[in-house]
Design a protein around this motif. Structure first.
Motif, short mmCIF file in Angstrom:
data_model
loop_
_atom_site.label_atom_id
_atom_site.label_comp_id
_atom_site.label_asym_id
_atom_site.label_seq_id
_atom_site.Cartn_x
_atom_site.Cartn_y
_atom_site.Cartn_z
N LEU A 21 -8.96 -0.37 0.14
CA LEU A 21 -8.41 -1.46 0.15
C LEU A 21 -7.24 -0.98 0.96
N ALA A 22 -7.25 0.33 0.79
CA ALA A 22 -5.28 0.87 1.08
C ALA A 22 -5.51 1.53 2.05
N PHE A 23 -6.41 1.53 3.12
CA PHE A 23 -6.82 1.99 4.01
C PHE A 23 -6.81 0.97 4.88
N PHE A 24 -7.86 0.11 4.77
CA PHE A 24 -8.26 -0.91 4.99
C PHE A 24 -7.20 -2.11 5.78
N VAL A 25 -6.40 -2.57 4.78
CA VAL A 25 -6.50 -3.78 3.92
C VAL A 25 -4.44 -3.75 4.07
N VAL A 26 -4.25 -2.53 3.74
CA VAL A 26 -2.48 -2.14 3.19
C VAL A 26 -1.75 -1.95 4.47
N LEU A 27 -2.46 -0.79 4.76
CA LEU A 27 -1.82 0.30 6.21
C LEU A 27 -1.83 -1.10 7.41
N PRO A 28 -2.97 -0.98 7.84
CA PRO A 28 -2.78 -2.31 9.20
C PRO A 28 -1.62 -3.29 8.37
N THR A 29 -1.68 -3.91 7.54
CA THR A 29 -0.32 -4.43 7.43
C THR A 29 0.87 -3.82 7.60
N LEU A 30 0.74 -3.09 7.02
CA LEU A 30 2.36 -2.57 7.30
C LEU A 30 2.37 -1.89 8.41
N THR A 31 1.87 -1.42 9.43
CA THR A 31 1.98 -1.10 10.58
C THR A 31 2.06 -2.72 11.60
N VAL A 32 1.35 -3.70 11.54
CA VAL A 32 2.33 -5.25 12.44
C VAL A 32 2.68 -5.29 11.90
N ILE A 33 3.20 -5.45 10.74
CA ILE A 33 4.70 -5.53 10.53
C ILE A 33 6.12 -4.24 10.93
N PHE A 34 5.66 -3.65 10.52
CA PHE A 34 6.12 -2.35 11.47
C PHE A 34 6.94 -2.68 13.39
N HIS A 35 5.66 -3.02 13.73
CA HIS A 35 5.72 -3.22 15.36
C HIS A 35 6.55 -4.53 15.23
N LEU A 36 6.60 -5.86 14.71
CA LEU A 36 7.33 -6.19 14.87
C LEU A 36 8.29 -6.72 14.45
#
Length: 65
Positions: A21-36
């Motif tokens: 969950l940490a590597f495949f759910v939380v981190l990609p979500t944070l990456t998308v938010i950071f890119h936005l």
């Protein structure tokens, strides 16, 4: 069913689920938010620069648009 919860491998399974969950759910979500956030900041800077450019044009100069 309760004997499965006390099995030593259930702790390993729980740790693997948490890591998944940490590597495949939380981190990609944070990456998308950071890119936005970065994208919105770039757009904001471009609009600000364009406003400054339009504000500092000479009043008598013909517009290019």
């Amino acid at each position: 069913m309760k004997h499965l919860l006390r099995h030593p491998l259930s702790a390993v399974l729980l740790a693997l689920v948490v890591l998944f969950l940490a590597f495949f759910v939380v981190l990609p979500t944070l990456t998308v938010i950071f890119h936005l956030i970065i994208g919105l900041a770039i757009i904001w800077v471009l609009f600000s620069l364009f406003k400054v450019y339009r504000h500092h044009q000479h009043p008598g100069a013909p517009s290019r648009t």
